[in-house]
Motif scaffolding. Structure first.
Motif, mmCIF file in Angstrom:
data_model
loop_
_atom_site.group_PDB
_atom_site.id
_atom_site.type_symbol
_atom_site.label_atom_id
_atom_site.label_comp_id
_atom_site.label_asym_id
_atom_site.label_seq_id
_atom_site.Cartn_x
_atom_site.Cartn_y
_atom_site.Cartn_z
ATOM 1 N N UNK A 28 43.588 32.440 40.772
ATOM 2 C CA UNK A 28 43.819 33.671 41.541
ATOM 3 C C UNK A 28 45.311 33.855 41.816
ATOM 4 N N UNK A 29 45.986 32.764 42.148
ATOM 5 C CA UNK A 29 47.423 32.849 42.400
ATOM 6 C C UNK A 29 48.161 33.289 41.129
ATOM 7 N N UNK A 30 47.723 32.782 39.986
ATOM 8 C CA UNK A 30 48.325 33.146 38.715
ATOM 9 C C UNK A 30 48.131 34.645 38.450
ATOM 10 N N UNK A 31 46.927 35.140 38.626
ATOM 11 C CA UNK A 31 46.636 36.552 38.352
ATOM 12 C C UNK A 31 47.403 37.486 39.275
ATOM 13 N N UNK A 32 47.660 37.041 40.511
ATOM 14 C CA UNK A 32 48.363 37.882 41.476
ATOM 15 C C UNK A 32 49.882 37.760 41.383
ATOM 16 N N UNK A 33 50.380 36.933 40.473
ATOM 17 C CA UNK A 33 51.824 36.717 40.382
ATOM 18 C C UNK A 33 52.541 37.942 39.831
ATOM 19 N N UNK A 34 53.841 37.955 40.068
ATOM 20 C CA UNK A 34 54.657 39.082 39.592
ATOM 21 C C UNK A 34 54.759 39.128 38.079
ATOM 22 N N UNK B 81 37.578 35.666 40.579
ATOM 23 C CA UNK B 81 38.021 35.167 39.275
ATOM 24 C C UNK B 81 37.570 36.114 38.174
ATOM 25 N N UNK B 82 36.383 36.670 38.296
ATOM 26 C CA UNK B 82 35.916 37.593 37.248
ATOM 27 C C UNK B 82 36.838 38.811 37.151
ATOM 28 N N UNK B 83 37.317 39.309 38.275
ATOM 29 C CA UNK B 83 38.280 40.412 38.234
ATOM 30 C C UNK B 83 39.594 39.959 37.602
ATOM 31 N N UNK B 84 40.005 38.731 37.873
ATOM 32 C CA UNK B 84 41.222 38.201 37.250
ATOM 33 C C UNK B 84 41.078 38.158 35.743
ATOM 34 N N UNK B 85 39.869 37.812 35.280
ATOM 35 C CA UNK B 85 39.621 37.746 33.839
ATOM 36 C C UNK B 85 39.592 39.140 33.228
ATOM 37 N N UNK C 60 61.362 36.283 33.596
ATOM 38 C CA UNK C 60 60.139 35.743 34.221
ATOM 39 C C UNK C 60 60.360 34.375 34.855
ATOM 40 N N UNK C 61 61.604 33.917 34.848
ATOM 41 C CA UNK C 61 61.869 32.558 35.315
ATOM 42 C C UNK C 61 61.388 32.292 36.728
ATOM 43 N N UNK C 62 61.682 33.182 37.645
ATOM 44 C CA UNK C 62 61.313 32.960 39.048
ATOM 45 C C UNK C 62 59.798 32.864 39.198
ATOM 46 N N UNK C 63 59.071 33.733 38.492
ATOM 47 C CA UNK C 63 57.609 33.723 38.601
ATOM 48 C C UNK C 63 57.014 32.456 37.986
#
Length: 456
Positions: free
Chosen positions: A219-225, A236-240, A443-446
């Motif tokens: 979830x944290x990955x999907x919400x990242x910048x 998780x299904x929405x992330x997918x 994308x380095x910071x993310x």
């Protein structure tokens, strides 16, 4: 063809006879050594250290690694490696990275590894990228007159060539000698799900949601910048389905779950923190390259993400040796990982098989875990320059990504590489490579934030 001006002036002023060995123009001293065909046992390396008292040069065999504790005991100084940029400024008349192992020419005091004083001849950097310098024994001692001597390296010269054993032979010996960790149950279930072409996003999400920690990381990955998704992601299904896609979620989850097989410290250049940082950057670049090369983006991402698992296996099985390797990587910043691995394992009783390098070790583990053949190959041979064979495009993408990351100070790979040749074999233009380098900064910071979250 000529030596660096200050070096040539010094040798002429001291009446020290020398000869030059021309080579094709290369991008690093490591590459120059490989291109020359010279016996590596006769080649000298200059490592630069510094503290508040100033710079110090350590002259030692090419295939050896510094023992910083021994140097501290000898000098009473807490010396640290110069960065490449600092060293290049010190050798301002030399090509970048080509530092002659003759400190007197640059008014830098020298520590000399004891055995070198007895060498009948030596080959070293000329300060240029198109030749090497050869000195016979007497002239070598004249050039290094006044140097302080001592035992300064770990385990002498690496005595094992990584290409001596086939992957099959190494695999057989590893399985016979050591208890290799099985793939964690969750990772195995994810792997089996991805092998099913009928698998759905709902099935993947349900599998991941059995594990709260893995769920939080996905979830944290999907919400990242990185993805800049404008809406809310509640599951998780929405992330997918909305952000990441089936393959990316499956591969990230597989990597996270698989890492749980290893007990490796977080700290250091090879620790878990830096492992995740390096792996995520490499995976990101491989996926970008796959779009340019018409390769499978998901498979490319997985190859980049898992290519360095051999380091984790070494750290898990041999914590003491891994600690030494970790320390050597931080101190010997201009030495290839293969050389350092040969230092630690090349003459270790019963462990010579590990001197083939972490790449081959990781490839063996991936094969035992029944990962895709391209992932096995990308891990197994990513340390081999000029590889040609099965799944070559994925190997080349991992190698090119490592080369681009090395320029940014990311990762552990300091093997000589030719970025122009690698990109050419992938059919990438100079503009393509420049755009990939630019992407790293964007994308380095993310990616750094994500890497930290995976080890928190």
């Amino acid at each position: 063809m000529a030596l660096a001006p200050r070096l040539e002036q010094y040798l002429n002023r001291k009446a020290i006879a020398f000869s030059e060995r021309p080579i094709e123009t290369v991008t690093s001293f490591e590459a120059a050594v490989m291109a020359s065909g010279e016996d590596r046992g006769s080649i000298l390396r200059a490592s630069l250290l510094i503290d508040l008292e100033g710079a110090l040069m350590v002259v030692h065999p090419f295939d050896s690694a510094l023992d910083l504790e021994a140097i501290q005991q000898l000098t009473g100084r807490r010396l640290q490696p110069l960065t490449a940029r600092q060293a290049d400024r010190l050798f301002s008349d030399c090509d970048p990275g080509f530092h002659p192992a003759i400190g007197g020419a640059y008014d830098v005091p020298v520590l000399l590894e004891d055995e070198v004083a007895q060498w009948p001849q030596a080959v070293l950097s000329s300060g240029t990228d198109s030749s090497l310098l050869r000195l016979e024994g007497g002239n070598l001692r004249l050039a290094l007159a006044g140097a302080r001597r001592g035992h300064l390296v770990i385990k002498g010269q690496g005595g094992s060539e990584g290409t001596a054993l086939t992957l099959e032979e190494v695999a057989a010996k590893l399985q016979k000698l050591y208890r290799l960790p099985p793939m964690p149950a969750l990772a195995l279930r994810i792997l089996r799900l991805t092998a099913n072409p009928e698998a759905s996003a709902r099935e993947l999400a349900e599998l991941i949601e059995f594990d709260p920690s893995l769920t939080a990381q996905i979830m944290r990955y999907a919400r990242s910048a990185l993805f800049n998704y404008p809406g809310q992601i509640q599951s998780v299904q929405e992330a997918v389905t909305r952000v990441l896609g089936f393959d990316r979620v499956a591969h990230v989850a597989l990597g996270i779950a698989s890492v749980r097989a290893f007990d490796v410290p977080r700290e250091g250049a090879l620790g878990m923190d830096q492992f995740w940082r390096h792996s995520l950057y490499n995976a990101f670049l491989c996926q970008k390259m796959a779009e340019m090369c018409n390769a499978d983006k998901g498979l490319a991402y997985l190859c980049g993400l898992l290519h360095n698992f051999g380091l984790l296996l070494i750290g898990h099985l041999f914590p003491g040796e891994f600690e030494e390797l970790n320390r050597l990587r931080e101190v010997n910043q201009d030495v290839s990982m293969r050389s350092l691995e040969q230092q630690v394992f090349g003459d270790a009783d019963g462990q010579e098989v590990l001197a083939v390098g972490h790449g081959a070790i990781g490839g063996i583990l991936h094969r035992l875990w029944q990962l895709p053949d391209a992932v096995v190959k990308a891990a197994g041979v990513h340390q081999q320059p000029d590889y040609h064979g099965d799944h070559e495009v994925y190997v080349l993408m991992v190698q090119l990504a490592n080369g681009l990351l090395k320029q940014q100070g990311i990762g552990d790979e300091f093997n000589p590489d030719d970025l122009e040749a690698l990109s050419g074999r992938l059919g990438l233009s100079e503009d393509d490579v420049e755009s990939l380098s630019a992407e790293i900064g964007k994308v380095g910071a993310e990616l750094d934030d994500l890497a930290r979250s995976l080890t928190a």
